[in-house]
Write an enzyme that holds these catalytic residues in place. Structure first.
Site, PDB file in Angstrom:
ATOM      1  N   ALA A  69       6.720  -4.394  40.986  1.00 39.68           N
ATOM      2  CA  ALA A  69       8.025  -4.349  40.320  1.00 39.68           C
ATOM      3  C   ALA A  69       9.059  -5.118  41.130  1.00 39.68           C
ATOM      4  O   ALA A  69       9.976  -5.719  40.588  1.00 39.68           O
ATOM      5  CB  ALA A  69       8.469  -2.901  40.141  1.00 39.68           C
TER       6      ALA A  69
ATOM      7  N   LYS B 207       6.499  11.320  52.822  1.00 43.33           N
ATOM      8  CA  LYS B 207       7.284  11.570  51.604  1.00 43.33           C
ATOM      9  C   LYS B 207       7.298  13.078  51.392  1.00 43.33           C
ATOM     10  O   LYS B 207       6.242  13.701  51.229  1.00 43.33           O
ATOM     11  CB  LYS B 207       6.638  10.893  50.396  1.00 43.33           C
ATOM     12  CG  LYS B 207       6.915   9.413  50.360  1.00 43.33           C
ATOM     13  CD  LYS B 207       6.424   8.770  49.091  1.00 43.33           C
ATOM     14  CE  LYS B 207       6.805   7.303  49.088  1.00 43.33           C
ATOM     15  NZ  LYS B 207       6.415   6.593  50.330  1.00 43.33           N
TER      16      LYS B 207
ATOM     17  N   GLN C  71      19.080   4.314  51.383  1.00 46.18           N
ATOM     18  CA  GLN C  71      18.828   3.217  50.431  1.00 46.18           C
ATOM     19  C   GLN C  71      20.142   2.536  50.054  1.00 46.18           C
ATOM     20  O   GLN C  71      21.025   3.149  49.451  1.00 46.18           O
ATOM     21  CB  GLN C  71      18.178   3.798  49.168  1.00 46.18           C
ATOM     22  CG  GLN C  71      16.828   4.459  49.426  1.00 46.18           C
ATOM     23  CD  GLN C  71      16.522   5.556  48.418  1.00 46.18           C
ATOM     24  OE1 GLN C  71      17.402   6.358  48.072  1.00 46.18           O
ATOM     25  NE2 GLN C  71      15.287   5.604  47.946  1.00 46.18           N
TER      26      GLN C  71
ATOM     27  N   LYS D  98      16.564  -1.317  50.796  1.00 47.01           N
ATOM     28  CA  LYS D  98      17.365  -1.532  49.578  1.00 47.01           C
ATOM     29  C   LYS D  98      17.181  -0.371  48.605  1.00 47.01           C
ATOM     30  O   LYS D  98      18.119   0.053  47.958  1.00 47.01           O
ATOM     31  CB  LYS D  98      16.944  -2.841  48.897  1.00 47.01           C
ATOM     32  CG  LYS D  98      17.391  -4.088  49.641  1.00 47.01           C
ATOM     33  CD  LYS D  98      17.135  -5.345  48.819  1.00 47.01           C
ATOM     34  CE  LYS D  98      17.519  -6.584  49.610  1.00 47.01           C
ATOM     35  NZ  LYS D  98      17.230  -7.833  48.879  1.00 47.01           N
ATOM     36  N   GLY D  99      15.953   0.144  48.486  1.00 47.99           N
ATOM     37  CA  GLY D  99      15.671   1.225  47.531  1.00 47.99           C
ATOM     38  C   GLY D  99      14.691   0.741  46.483  1.00 47.99           C
ATOM     39  O   GLY D  99      14.825  -0.378  45.985  1.00 47.99           O
ATOM     40  N   ALA D 100      13.701   1.587  46.155  1.00 49.37           N
ATOM     41  CA  ALA D 100      12.583   1.130  45.332  1.00 49.37           C
ATOM     42  C   ALA D 100      12.477   1.823  43.978  1.00 49.37           C
ATOM     43  O   ALA D 100      11.549   1.563  43.234  1.00 49.37           O
ATOM     44  CB  ALA D 100      11.281   1.344  46.100  1.00 49.37           C
TER      45      ALA D 100
ATOM     46  N   ARG E 233      16.364   4.385  59.112  1.00 52.72           N
ATOM     47  CA  ARG E 233      15.840   3.188  58.438  1.00 52.72           C
ATOM     48  C   ARG E 233      16.740   2.867  57.244  1.00 52.72           C
ATOM     49  O   ARG E 233      17.031   3.760  56.438  1.00 52.72           O
ATOM     50  CB  ARG E 233      14.419   3.444  57.939  1.00 52.72           C
ATOM     51  CG  ARG E 233      13.869   2.297  57.076  1.00 52.72           C
ATOM     52  CD  ARG E 233      12.629   2.707  56.270  1.00 52.72           C
ATOM     53  NE  ARG E 233      11.539   3.119  57.117  1.00 52.72           N
ATOM     54  CZ  ARG E 233      10.516   3.869  56.668  1.00 52.72           C
ATOM     55  NH1 ARG E 233      10.457   4.269  55.408  1.00 52.72           N
ATOM     56  NH2 ARG E 233       9.551   4.228  57.497  1.00 52.72           N
TER      57      ARG E 233
ATOM     58  N   ASP F 157      10.519   9.420  54.530  1.00 54.54           N
ATOM     59  CA  ASP F 157      10.799   8.415  53.495  1.00 54.54           C
ATOM     60  C   ASP F 157      11.828   8.976  52.516  1.00 54.54           C
ATOM     61  O   ASP F 157      11.907  10.200  52.324  1.00 54.54           O
ATOM     62  CB  ASP F 157       9.518   8.091  52.704  1.00 54.54           C
ATOM     63  CG  ASP F 157       8.630   7.089  53.421  1.00 54.54           C
ATOM     64  OD1 ASP F 157       9.020   6.576  54.484  1.00 54.54           O
ATOM     65  OD2 ASP F 157       7.529   6.816  52.898  1.00 54.54           O
ATOM     66  N   MET F 158      12.584   8.094  51.865  1.00 58.90           N
ATOM     67  CA  MET F 158      13.535   8.570  50.843  1.00 58.90           C
ATOM     68  C   MET F 158      12.977   8.226  49.460  1.00 58.90           C
ATOM     69  O   MET F 158      12.474   7.125  49.251  1.00 58.90           O
ATOM     70  CB  MET F 158      14.904   7.916  51.057  1.00 58.90           C
ATOM     71  CG  MET F 158      15.999   8.532  50.216  1.00 58.90           C
ATOM     72  SD  MET F 158      16.225  10.316  50.487  1.00 58.90           S
ATOM     73  CE  MET F 158      17.321  10.331  51.904  1.00 58.90           C
TER      74      MET F 158
HETATM   75  P1  FDA Z   1      13.786  -8.070  47.889  1.00 61.08           P
HETATM   76  O1  FDA Z   1      12.604  -7.476  47.197  1.00 61.08           O
HETATM   77  O2  FDA Z   1      15.089  -8.148  47.159  1.00 61.08           O
HETATM   78  O3  FDA Z   1      13.377  -9.497  48.385  1.00 61.08           O
HETATM   79  C1  FDA Z   1      14.323 -10.311  49.068  1.00 61.08           C
HETATM   80  C2  FDA Z   1      13.645 -11.546  49.587  1.00 61.08           C
HETATM   81  O4  FDA Z   1      12.600 -11.180  50.504  1.00 61.08           O
HETATM   82  C3  FDA Z   1      12.961 -12.392  48.532  1.00 61.08           C
HETATM   83  O5  FDA Z   1      13.865 -13.223  47.882  1.00 61.08           O
HETATM   84  C4  FDA Z   1      11.963 -13.141  49.396  1.00 61.08           C
HETATM   85  O6  FDA Z   1      12.630 -14.178  50.098  1.00 61.08           O
HETATM   86  C5  FDA Z   1      11.529 -12.101  50.381  1.00 61.08           C
HETATM   87  N1  FDA Z   1      10.322 -11.399  49.881  1.00 61.08           N
HETATM   88  C6  FDA Z   1      10.277 -10.202  49.277  1.00 61.08           C
HETATM   89  N2  FDA Z   1       9.011  -9.880  48.945  1.00 61.08           N
HETATM   90  C7  FDA Z   1       8.253 -10.922  49.338  1.00 61.08           C
HETATM   91  C8  FDA Z   1       6.865 -11.211  49.262  1.00 61.08           C
HETATM   92  N3  FDA Z   1       5.990 -10.376  48.683  1.00 61.08           N
HETATM   93  N4  FDA Z   1       6.431 -12.371  49.771  1.00 61.08           N
HETATM   94  C9  FDA Z   1       7.303 -13.243  50.348  1.00 61.08           C
HETATM   95  N5  FDA Z   1       8.636 -13.031  50.421  1.00 61.08           N
HETATM   96  C10 FDA Z   1       9.097 -11.889  49.934  1.00 61.08           C
HETATM   97  N6  FDA Z   1      12.172   2.233  49.536  1.00 61.08           N
HETATM   98  C11 FDA Z   1      12.585   3.485  49.254  1.00 61.08           C
HETATM   99  O7  FDA Z   1      13.166   3.711  48.201  1.00 61.08           O
HETATM  100  N7  FDA Z   1      12.348   4.497  50.146  1.00 61.08           N
HETATM  101  C12 FDA Z   1      11.742   4.281  51.356  1.00 61.08           C
HETATM  102  O8  FDA Z   1      11.551   5.227  52.122  1.00 61.08           O
HETATM  103  C13 FDA Z   1      11.331   2.954  51.658  1.00 61.08           C
HETATM  104  N8  FDA Z   1      10.722   2.650  52.836  1.00 61.08           N
HETATM  105  C14 FDA Z   1      10.487   1.325  53.162  1.00 61.08           C
HETATM  106  C15 FDA Z   1       9.968   0.988  54.408  1.00 61.08           C
HETATM  107  C16 FDA Z   1       9.801  -0.335  54.752  1.00 61.08           C
HETATM  108  C17 FDA Z   1       9.294  -0.689  56.122  1.00 61.08           C
HETATM  109  C18 FDA Z   1      10.121  -1.360  53.827  1.00 61.08           C
HETATM  110  C19 FDA Z   1       9.993  -2.816  54.188  1.00 61.08           C
HETATM  111  C20 FDA Z   1      10.564  -1.035  52.583  1.00 61.08           C
HETATM  112  C21 FDA Z   1      10.748   0.297  52.220  1.00 61.08           C
HETATM  113  N9  FDA Z   1      11.182   0.643  50.958  1.00 61.08           N
HETATM  114  C22 FDA Z   1      11.553   1.930  50.710  1.00 61.08           C
HETATM  115  C23 FDA Z   1      11.192  -0.379  49.880  1.00 61.08           C
HETATM  116  C24 FDA Z   1      12.543  -1.043  49.776  1.00 61.08           C
HETATM  117  O9  FDA Z   1      13.492  -0.132  49.287  1.00 61.08           O
HETATM  118  C25 FDA Z   1      12.499  -2.247  48.832  1.00 61.08           C
HETATM  119  O10 FDA Z   1      12.106  -1.811  47.570  1.00 61.08           O
HETATM  120  C26 FDA Z   1      11.566  -3.340  49.299  1.00 61.08           C
HETATM  121  O11 FDA Z   1      11.617  -3.501  50.683  1.00 61.08           O
HETATM  122  C27 FDA Z   1      11.959  -4.664  48.658  1.00 61.08           C
HETATM  123  O12 FDA Z   1      13.237  -5.048  49.072  1.00 61.08           O
HETATM  124  P2  FDA Z   1      13.515  -6.230  50.127  1.00 61.08           P
HETATM  125  O13 FDA Z   1      14.558  -5.722  51.035  1.00 61.08           O
HETATM  126  O14 FDA Z   1      12.276  -6.635  50.802  1.00 61.08           O
HETATM  127  O15 FDA Z   1      14.151  -7.361  49.274  1.00 61.08           O
END
Ligand code: FDA
Length: 316
Positions: free
Chosen positions: A299, A105, A171, A195-197, A192, A142-143
């Site tokens: 969150a 980061k 993101q 979705k975005g956090a 990479r 990372d973003m």
């Molecule tokens: P989402 O949270 O919408 O979940 C979709 C579905 O996934 C759920 O309905 C469920 O089916 C399944 N699921 C999710 N969490 C689960 C759990 N705990 N247990 C079981 N099933 C679950 N963000 C950012 O802003 N900057 C960054 O640099 C990064 N880097 C990054 C790296 C990697 C490797 C990952 C996986 C994620 C990031 N992120 C990130 C975070 C990302 O932006 C996002 O916030 C999270 O991945 C959550 O989004 P999902 O795509 O998992 O879907």
């Protein structure tokens, strides 16, 4: 609403002090954090690689407020890369990928330090890239929140002049991202897509889940239609299935893209995907500053709150 409240908690210093000093069950941290120090993180990496996975490690800490802390964060990465090398875990898989790499980061290495922030972050990131190259590993930037996107992509461009293997993160929740994917989908570019956090305003980001998912698929198509190496970071089973199908439609070989998931989330699925022939990379955060990271994971999935609350009041 609940998501915004929990995200606000991630920035609340008083709450952080209360939570981190509470008799928190080690299990809650252990589930999502790969270790409190470098040695533990290397051990976690070895175990994941032993299970057929690849790894990217994140030294926890962000929004560094002074130069010494920024340099110390960079130093932590140098120590990590040295230990990964000694442990024989940085085997190169291709020109752009290694079995273990690091995620950085820029705010942790100085980006937010006023007028000199970008320069300090670039210098520190360059030092990390140099050491990564020496040991055979790679770096992903990372973003963070949308106010840093242009700065981070600018630093990425500069680093790629010397280290073309450095990966970007885009993101899907940002309205601009499909365009950024098109710009970065060139041969030799590693990207990479997540979705975005962060808690972003509607002026810059899609705010409904359906809109974010639709944007993710558009961005996925933009990356797969190009010549770069795409890394789909999501736990979403539907999006992972769509990524596999779209990759096939675009004639992208199984080793021409990868799927990334966070440490501790859907661990069985991580191994199932790897056994099915996918390159699966696990994002392993480690270090003492786990609070902000853990709260962001909550969150995303408030169902985990009950687990967290139980662990907070238990002494296990
Ligand atoms: P989402 O949270 O919408 O979940 C979709 C579905 O996934 C759920 O309905 C469920 O089916 C399944 N699921 C999710 N969490 C689960 C759990 N705990 N247990 C079981 N099933 C679950 N963000 C950012 O802003 N900057 C960054 O640099 C990064 N880097 C990054 C790296 C990697 C490797 C990952 C996986 C994620 C990031 N992120 C990130 C975070 C990302 O932006 C996002 O916030 C999270 O991945 C959550 O989004 P999902 O795509 O998992 O879907």
């Amino acid at each position: 609403m609940l998501r915004s409240t929990i995200l606000a908690a991630s920035r609340n210093g008083r709450l952080e002090r209360v939570v981190t000093r509470a008799p928190i069950s080690r299990s809650v941290v252990r589930r999502f954090v790969g270790g409190a120090d470098t040695a533990a993180a290397v051990q976690t990496t070895r175990a994941l690689i032993g299970d057929g996975l690849t790894v990217t490690l994140d030294h926890l800490g962000e929004d560094t407020t002074d130069r010494a802390a920024a340099d110390a964060a960079a130093g932590a990465y140098l120590e990590l890369l040295g230990q990964l090398d000694s442990a024989g875990l940085t085997e190169r898989l291709g020109p752009l990928t290694a079995r273990a790499e690091v995620s950085v980061k820029l705010s942790a290495v100085g980006q937010s330090l006023g007028a000199d922030g970008e320069k300090i972050a670039t210098e520190n990131a360059r030092t990390i890239c140099l050491e990564a190259r020496r040991v055979g590993a790679t770096v992903t930037l990372d973003m963070e929140d949308h106010t840093t996107t242009d700065s981070t992509l600018g630093i990425l461009r500069e680093l790629r002049g010397e280290f073309p293997e450095t990966a970007a993160v885009l993101q899907a929740y940002l309205r601009r991202t499909e365009g950024d994917c098109l710009d970065l989908a060139y041969a030799g570019s590693r990207v990479r897509l997540c979705k975005g956090a962060y808690d972003e305003p509607a002026s810059v980001a899609f705010t409904t889940r359906a809109d974010v998912d639709r944007s993710y698929v558009r961005c996925m198509n933009a990356l797969l239609a190009g010549d770069g190496y795409a890394m789909f970071a999501t736990h979403d089973p539907t999006l992972i299935d769509i990524a596999s199908a779209r990759a096939e439609a675009h004639d992208t070989a199984m080793n021409g893209f990868e799927v990334q998931l966070l440490y501790g989330i859907r661990p069985d699925e991580q191994r199932r995907l790897a056994a099915a022939g996918h390159t699966v990379r696990v994002y392993v955060p480690y270090g003492a500053q786990w609070y902000g990271y853990l709260v962001r994971r909550l969150a995303e999935r408030p169902a985990n709150l009950a687990f967290f609350a139980r662990a907070l009041i238990s002494k296990g």
